[in-house]
Design a protein around this motif. Structure first.
Motif, PDB file in Angstrom:
ATOM      1  N   ASP A 118     -20.095  29.028  11.969  1.00 38.74           N
ATOM      2  CA  ASP A 118     -21.007  28.025  12.519  1.00 38.74           C
ATOM      3  C   ASP A 118     -20.202  26.816  13.020  1.00 38.74           C
ATOM      4  O   ASP A 118     -19.868  25.914  12.242  1.00 38.74           O
ATOM      5  N   PHE A 119     -19.912  26.790  14.318  1.00 38.69           N
ATOM      6  CA  PHE A 119     -19.093  25.719  14.868  1.00 38.69           C
ATOM      7  C   PHE A 119     -19.858  24.396  14.967  1.00 38.69           C
ATOM      8  O   PHE A 119     -19.242  23.326  14.983  1.00 38.69           O
ATOM      9  N   VAL A 120     -21.166  24.464  15.033  1.00 40.97           N
ATOM     10  CA  VAL A 120     -21.973  23.235  15.014  1.00 40.97           C
ATOM     11  C   VAL A 120     -21.808  22.540  13.666  1.00 40.97           C
ATOM     12  O   VAL A 120     -21.648  21.315  13.581  1.00 40.97           O
ATOM     13  N   PHE A 121     -21.825  23.329  12.603  1.00 40.23           N
ATOM     14  CA  PHE A 121     -21.618  22.798  11.245  1.00 40.23           C
ATOM     15  C   PHE A 121     -20.224  22.170  11.125  1.00 40.23           C
ATOM     16  O   PHE A 121     -20.071  21.073  10.573  1.00 40.23           O
ATOM     17  N   ILE A 122     -19.226  22.867  11.648  1.00 37.05           N
ATOM     18  CA  ILE A 122     -17.848  22.363  11.590  1.00 37.05           C
ATOM     19  C   ILE A 122     -17.722  21.036  12.329  1.00 37.05           C
ATOM     20  O   ILE A 122     -17.116  20.080  11.828  1.00 37.05           O
ATOM     21  N   LYS A 123     -18.310  20.963  13.528  1.00 32.03           N
ATOM     22  CA  LYS A 123     -18.241  19.730  14.312  1.00 32.03           C
ATOM     23  C   LYS A 123     -18.947  18.581  13.600  1.00 32.03           C
ATOM     24  O   LYS A 123     -18.460  17.437  13.603  1.00 32.03           O
ATOM     25  N   LYS A 124     -20.066  18.893  12.967  1.00 30.99           N
ATOM     26  CA  LYS A 124     -20.867  17.862  12.302  1.00 30.99           C
ATOM     27  C   LYS A 124     -20.125  17.234  11.118  1.00 30.99           C
ATOM     28  O   LYS A 124     -20.193  16.013  10.904  1.00 30.99           O
ATOM     29  N   PHE A 125     -19.414  18.077  10.339  1.00 35.33           N
ATOM     30  CA  PHE A 125     -18.817  17.581   9.094  1.00 35.33           C
ATOM     31  C   PHE A 125     -17.302  17.347   9.183  1.00 35.33           C
ATOM     32  O   PHE A 125     -16.685  16.978   8.187  1.00 35.33           O
TER      33      PHE A 125
ATOM     34  N   MET B  64     -16.158  13.956   7.888  1.00 37.87           N
ATOM     35  CA  MET B  64     -16.048  13.847   6.431  1.00 37.87           C
ATOM     36  C   MET B  64     -14.670  14.316   5.968  1.00 37.87           C
ATOM     37  O   MET B  64     -14.064  13.717   5.063  1.00 37.87           O
ATOM     38  N   TYR B  65     -14.180  15.388   6.579  1.00 39.15           N
ATOM     39  CA  TYR B  65     -12.858  15.897   6.222  1.00 39.15           C
ATOM     40  C   TYR B  65     -11.759  14.918   6.636  1.00 39.15           C
ATOM     41  O   TYR B  65     -10.754  14.769   5.928  1.00 39.15           O
ATOM     42  N   ILE B  66     -11.943  14.275   7.778  1.00 37.06           N
ATOM     43  CA  ILE B  66     -10.954  13.298   8.241  1.00 37.06           C
ATOM     44  C   ILE B  66     -10.878  12.128   7.263  1.00 37.06           C
ATOM     45  O   ILE B  66      -9.785  11.657   6.895  1.00 37.06           O
TER      46      ILE B  66
ATOM     47  N   TYR C  14     -24.857  23.499   1.320  1.00 38.61           N
ATOM     48  CA  TYR C  14     -25.266  24.271   2.499  1.00 38.61           C
ATOM     49  C   TYR C  14     -24.875  25.756   2.434  1.00 38.61           C
ATOM     50  O   TYR C  14     -25.242  26.514   3.328  1.00 38.61           O
ATOM     51  N   TYR C  15     -24.125  26.139   1.412  1.00 38.11           N
ATOM     52  CA  TYR C  15     -23.691  27.542   1.255  1.00 38.11           C
ATOM     53  C   TYR C  15     -22.884  28.027   2.463  1.00 38.11           C
ATOM     54  O   TYR C  15     -22.911  29.209   2.795  1.00 38.11           O
ATOM     55  N   LYS C  16     -22.180  27.124   3.095  1.00 36.00           N
ATOM     56  CA  LYS C  16     -21.335  27.475   4.242  1.00 36.00           C
ATOM     57  C   LYS C  16     -19.883  27.615   3.748  1.00 36.00           C
ATOM     58  O   LYS C  16     -19.004  26.805   4.057  1.00 36.00           O
ATOM     59  N   THR C  17     -19.648  28.640   2.974  1.00 36.63           N
ATOM     60  CA  THR C  17     -18.345  28.805   2.330  1.00 36.63           C
ATOM     61  C   THR C  17     -17.215  28.991   3.338  1.00 36.63           C
ATOM     62  O   THR C  17     -16.173  28.328   3.249  1.00 36.63           O
ATOM     63  N   ASP C  18     -17.416  29.886   4.308  1.00 34.50           N
ATOM     64  CA  ASP C  18     -16.359  30.175   5.283  1.00 34.50           C
ATOM     65  C   ASP C  18     -15.991  28.932   6.088  1.00 34.50           C
ATOM     66  O   ASP C  18     -14.807  28.624   6.278  1.00 34.50           O
ATOM     67  N   GLU C  19     -17.011  28.233   6.550  1.00 31.91           N
ATOM     68  CA  GLU C  19     -16.764  27.055   7.370  1.00 31.91           C
ATOM     69  C   GLU C  19     -16.075  25.945   6.560  1.00 31.91           C
ATOM     70  O   GLU C  19     -15.122  25.324   7.035  1.00 31.91           O
ATOM     71  N   ALA C  20     -16.578  25.707   5.348  1.00 34.19           N
ATOM     72  CA  ALA C  20     -16.017  24.639   4.515  1.00 34.19           C
ATOM     73  C   ALA C  20     -14.561  24.920   4.150  1.00 34.19           C
ATOM     74  O   ALA C  20     -13.707  24.025   4.211  1.00 34.19           O
ATOM     75  N   LEU C  21     -14.272  26.166   3.787  1.00 31.68           N
ATOM     76  CA  LEU C  21     -12.906  26.511   3.409  1.00 31.68           C
ATOM     77  C   LEU C  21     -11.973  26.557   4.616  1.00 31.68           C
ATOM     78  O   LEU C  21     -10.787  26.235   4.504  1.00 31.68           O
ATOM     79  N   THR C  22     -12.504  26.948   5.765  1.00 27.39           N
ATOM     80  CA  THR C  22     -11.686  26.942   6.983  1.00 27.39           C
ATOM     81  C   THR C  22     -11.247  25.525   7.322  1.00 27.39           C
ATOM     82  O   THR C  22     -10.078  25.281   7.659  1.00 27.39           O
ATOM     83  N   MET C  23     -12.177  24.572   7.230  1.00 30.41           N
ATOM     84  CA  MET C  23     -11.830  23.177   7.498  1.00 30.41           C
ATOM     85  C   MET C  23     -10.858  22.643   6.447  1.00 30.41           C
ATOM     86  O   MET C  23      -9.973  21.837   6.766  1.00 30.41           O
ATOM     87  N   LEU C  24     -11.001  23.100   5.201  1.00 32.85           N
ATOM     88  CA  LEU C  24     -10.092  22.675   4.141  1.00 32.85           C
ATOM     89  C   LEU C  24      -8.673  23.155   4.418  1.00 32.85           C
ATOM     90  O   LEU C  24      -7.711  22.380   4.332  1.00 32.85           O
TER      91      LEU C  24
END
Length: 219
Positions: A2-9, A12-14, A180-190
């Protein structure tokens, strides 16, 4: 993905990456100073201080950072010592990093030729002058590869800071997964965040090692 999720958050990672880097920089600088002092103490075998430093190094290197953080954050308040999450993380990282830096610097100190030390004594240099002008410059140069490896190790160790409620990169990733149960997206950004932080250090380390090898061997 979900690239929309990645762009949105991503912001926060920055923000979390900035906090992680802030703690890492402070902890590494303090570790450098602590490790250097401890290395000189053990190298010169200073009475009273030498066994204390030796005990500290063994204690630090043989206990996980997570346990050290738990002690600072949960155990010390029972003794009336209250520390914030930020303070615990800086102290914990310095406590751990100092012992690793000490081993690196002490090994480098022991490689300095005794002939050069004796030459310094012959021309009338005092002990502190010998350490400052002869031993330390060479030892620090020799310890560059080990120092860079310790820096990368300590930055990776910051991933456990979330255990004491610090809003670092790992804390943000776990929080987003829980919400949000977005494990793949959250860990990818990490992973991407740590990669961006560590890559420049890897490149600088490689460059420093090449320059050092060239200076020593001409190739």
């Amino acid at each position: 993905m979900d690239f929309v999720f990645i762009k949105k958050f991503t912001p926060m990672y920055i923000t979390a990456a900035g906090l992680t880097l802030k703690i890492a920089v402070i902890g590494i600088l303090l570790s450098f100073l602590l490790g250097l002092v401890c290395a000189v103490v053990r190298f010169k075998k200073i009475p009273v201080l030498n066994p204390i430093v030796s005990f500290y190094v063994e204690l630090s290197r043989n206990t996980p950072l997570l346990i050290q953080l738990f002690f600072l954050y949960y155990a010390l308040p029972r003794a009336g010592v209250m520390l914030t999450s930020l303070q615990c993380c800086i102290i914990g990282l310095t406590f751990l990093g100092g012992s690793y830096m000490e081993e690196t610097f002490r090994s480098a100190l022991e490689t300095v030729s005794k002939v050069q030390i004796e030459a310094g004594q012959c021309i009338g240099l005092k002990e502190m002058q010998i350490i400052r002008y002869i031993i330390l410059p060479q030892a620090i140069s020799i310890s560059v590869p080990g120092f860079c490896a310790n820096v990368m190790f300590l930055i990776k160790e910051t991933s456990v800071f979330s255990a004491v409620a610090l809003a670092d990169l790992m804390y943000v990733a776990k929080d987003l997964i829980g919400l949000y149960y977005k494990t793949d997206e959250a860990l990818t950004m990490l992973v991407a965040a740590y990669f961006v932080i560590l890559l420049p250090i890897v490149l600088i380390s490689s460059y420093a090692e090449r320059r050092l090898r060239y200076a020593q061997f001409g190739k």
